[in-house]
Write a protein that holds these residues in place. Structure first.
Motif: not given
Length: 262
Positions: A15-18, A125-132, A224-231
């Motif tokens: 997410a930071a790179v993007k 953020a990492d994708a786990a930070k997104q909530v309903a 909002l930029i959400l990152g995943q472990a696979d890039g």
């Protein structure tokens, strides 16, 4: 990419790179605080060194300022900068309307001031930070030390009429002492479990005497930029409308991973 990075750090770094791709030469940039912002500052410093990118940063905490100076990023104050092109910062939670909870790093006051003094705020953020719905993460509220216990009681009384599922309020501790923010204030953590109306709660909390600011960021986030472990990263830009998924370039020298965030 270093094999020593945890999946969560790889997601944060993606997410930071993007996000740093949004930074252009000559920009004045608000620099957030926290573990995801750590990776953003590292990546921004790389562009400064490798590309000759000229940027001026406005840090949101003393920790961020120290890291940015160490990495060779030029800094100024918000008063000197006047207005910023963009701010890049993390979040503890983000909902579908791009409302945020911030303040896990105790820098919410400076973070909100800097973000609202920017043309755009990019949240990483990492994708786990997104909530309903917001509220699983405790909501930080910054209060002045004078009469803080009275302020806490007023906050607790206020919560009785709010659309929340929990009402436990605790003063944040660090090392057995009440935590002090950069402004020498305290943090009350509100364990609400679910916040039905973030906008209403944000407004009424700030009307309580002794409350300096709260960690609800409503109508502030633009991207909002959400990152995943696979890039992979998912980008949601309010100006562009629909979300898009892209791959971030995670091919970096191992030495960028030598330090960890908060």
């Amino acid at each position: 990419m270093s094999s020593e990075m945890s999946p969560i750090d790889r997601a944060k770094y993606a997410a930071a790179v993007k996000a740093v791709d949004y930074v252009q030469d000559g920009m004045k940039v608000g620099l957030g605080t926290g573990s995801t912002a750590f990776w953003m500052i590292k990546r921004l410093a790389e562009r400064v060194r490798d590309e000759g990118l000229r940027v001026t940063g406005v840090p949101t905490s003393s920790r961020t300022a120290a890291l940015a100076r160490e990495e060779g990023i030029a800094l100024t104050t918000l008063d000197e900068a006047g207005w910023l092109d963009l701010t890049i910062d993390g979040a503890d939670e983000v909902d579908g309307d791009l409302n945020l909870i911030k303040g896990g790093g105790a820098a919410l006051l400076h973070e909100k001031i800097v973000a609202t003094a920017s043309d755009r705020m990019i949240v990483i953020a990492d994708a786990a930070k997104q909530v309903a719905a917001l509220g699983s993460f405790p909501l930080p509220v910054e209060v002045i030390p004078f009469g803080w216990q009275t302020t806490q009681k007023l906050v607790e009384e206020l919560l009785e009429g709010m659309d929340v599922l929990g009402r436990e309020v605790q003063v944040r501790q660090m090392g057995g002492m009440k935590l002090l923010t950069d402004q020498k204030n305290h943090i009350l953590d509100l364990h609400l479990k679910h916040i039905g109306n973030p906008r209403q709660l944000a407004m009424v909390l700030n009307q309580i005497p002794g409350v300096v600011e709260n960690g609800l960021f409503v109508d502030i986030c633009d991207v909002l930029i959400l990152g995943q472990a696979d890039g992979r990263v998912t980008v949601r830009d309010l100006d562009a409308g629909a979300a898009s998924e892209v791959a971030a370039d995670l091919t970096e020298p191992d030495n960028i991973f030598a330090e960890g965030g908060e």
